[in-house]
Design an enzyme around this catalytic site. Sequence first.
Site, mmCIF file in Angstrom:
data_model
loop_
_atom_site.group_PDB
_atom_site.id
_atom_site.type_symbol
_atom_site.label_atom_id
_atom_site.label_comp_id
_atom_site.label_asym_id
_atom_site.label_seq_id
_atom_site.Cartn_x
_atom_site.Cartn_y
_atom_site.Cartn_z
ATOM 1 N N SER A 178 71.017 129.917 -69.386
ATOM 2 C CA SER A 178 71.787 129.679 -70.741
ATOM 3 C C SER A 178 72.788 130.838 -70.972
ATOM 4 O O SER A 178 72.546 131.789 -70.400
ATOM 5 C CB SER A 178 70.672 129.552 -71.969
ATOM 6 O OG SER A 178 71.331 129.753 -73.202
ATOM 7 N N TYR A 191 63.576 133.203 -76.483
ATOM 8 C CA TYR A 191 64.513 132.449 -75.524
ATOM 9 C C TYR A 191 65.538 133.353 -74.890
ATOM 10 O O TYR A 191 65.555 133.122 -73.646
ATOM 11 C CB TYR A 191 65.071 131.411 -76.571
ATOM 12 C CG TYR A 191 66.076 130.531 -75.822
ATOM 13 C CD1 TYR A 191 65.720 129.472 -75.152
ATOM 14 C CD2 TYR A 191 67.613 130.914 -75.762
ATOM 15 C CE1 TYR A 191 66.402 128.596 -74.360
ATOM 16 C CE2 TYR A 191 68.629 129.921 -75.287
ATOM 17 C CZ TYR A 191 67.725 128.683 -74.450
ATOM 18 O OH TYR A 191 68.683 128.093 -73.909
HETATM 19 C C1 LIG Z 1 63.104 127.589 -71.930
HETATM 20 O O1 LIG Z 1 64.150 126.975 -71.291
HETATM 21 C C2 LIG Z 1 64.563 125.718 -71.828
HETATM 22 C C3 LIG Z 1 65.284 124.880 -70.795
HETATM 23 O O2 LIG Z 1 66.180 125.786 -70.352
HETATM 24 C C4 LIG Z 1 65.159 126.147 -73.019
HETATM 25 O O3 LIG Z 1 65.837 125.003 -73.479
HETATM 26 C C5 LIG Z 1 64.223 126.669 -73.828
HETATM 27 O O4 LIG Z 1 64.729 126.937 -75.161
HETATM 28 C C6 LIG Z 1 63.718 127.907 -73.163
HETATM 29 N N1 LIG Z 1 62.768 128.540 -74.207
HETATM 30 C C7 LIG Z 1 62.616 129.781 -74.673
HETATM 31 C C8 LIG Z 1 61.577 130.171 -75.872
HETATM 32 O O5 LIG Z 1 63.232 130.812 -73.968
#
Ligand SMILES: *[C@@H]1O[C@H](CO)[C@@H](O)[C@H](O)[C@H]1NC(C)=O
Length: 309
Positions: A178, A191
């Site tokens: 991301s 995240y």
């Molecule tokens: C984990 O990965 C997903 C998909 O890429 C993402 O959307 C999600 O927010 C992530 N969660 C965290 C808490 O990092």
Amino acid sequence: MANVADEIKDFFVMLFLVIYYWIEAIILVFIPASIRGKSVAGETVLVTGAGSGIGRLMSVKFAELGARLVLWDINQTGNEETAKEIKATGASVWTYTVDLSSRDEIYKAAQQVKQDVGEVDILVNNAGIVTGKKFLDCPDNMIQKTFDVNTTAHFWTCKAFLPSMIERDHGHIVSIASSAGFIGVNGLADYCASKFGAVGFDESLRMELGMLGKKGVKTTVVCPYYINTGMFDGVRTKYPWMLPILEPKDTVNRIIDAVRCNQEIIMIPKIIYFLIALKGILPRKVLILLCKHVGVSNFMDTFKGRKND
Ligand SMILES: *[C@@H]1O[C@H](CO)[C@@H](O)[C@H](O)[C@H]1NC(C)=O
Ligand SMILES: *[C@@H]1O[C@H](CO)[C@@H](O)[C@H](O)[C@H]1NC(C)=O
């Protein structure tokens, strides 16, 4: 004196390569993936988190391009739905119900895949979960789980499938991260940390493969801004013309193009490249002011989460 001559020669060789690579990069921008991209026909592609969202769309797209698909998801129903769509394209597909937060399950499923299907050529680490809570409100076990699925699972899937890629000098590891893997965001501590982890893992792994001289094993890290798959329902951006919430179909096409072109990093939309550069040069106070203004820092205030969670 010979040393000085060598150093001068080295310098000019480097200078030449720098200019050459710049020109190459500029020219490649204008050649579409459909022309310069590699074919994935007949390749075995494993996608984690294939039962919904981007994972499903990527799987179907790979199938349309002639690949054989191995689908992993914890949600068997969702996974089977994806498989059904893939069968409709005429491609071969295998499904496995795997809890990506469990190393044992990953290794077991990997073993099973090797028996049933054979070696994997393209591994897409896509599975992920989101909590969307302020750091201190986030239960410990959820934080742990997030890291298990979003970051640590990449280690185990790579350990399972990379050795054969190295042996055959043929393969591709794709990490769906991301833009939050480069920029910390308020309300997304777990995240962002997990995505920074995935980005760092990808970059180091690529270096290691480079040092091994394994030119046939590629890696791609995908850093999209928020995609409209339901995971971030309720979130708004203030300047949608600049930072739109991405449409899944369009995003998936760009991801697959990047994989076919062996692009190492892809940020979507392109303005993210610029924002990350800004982060490196702007004074902190200016940066924080801009983030507030653009709405990045209170982005999660309207977060509702995926409706079916
Ligand atoms: C984990 O990965 C997903 C998909 O890429 C993402 O959307 C999600 O927010 C992530 N969660 C965290 C808490 O990092
Ligand atoms: C599993 O997938 C199905 C079909 O996509 C969906 O309706 C269901 O809500 C999912 N279950 C969970 C626990 O997410």
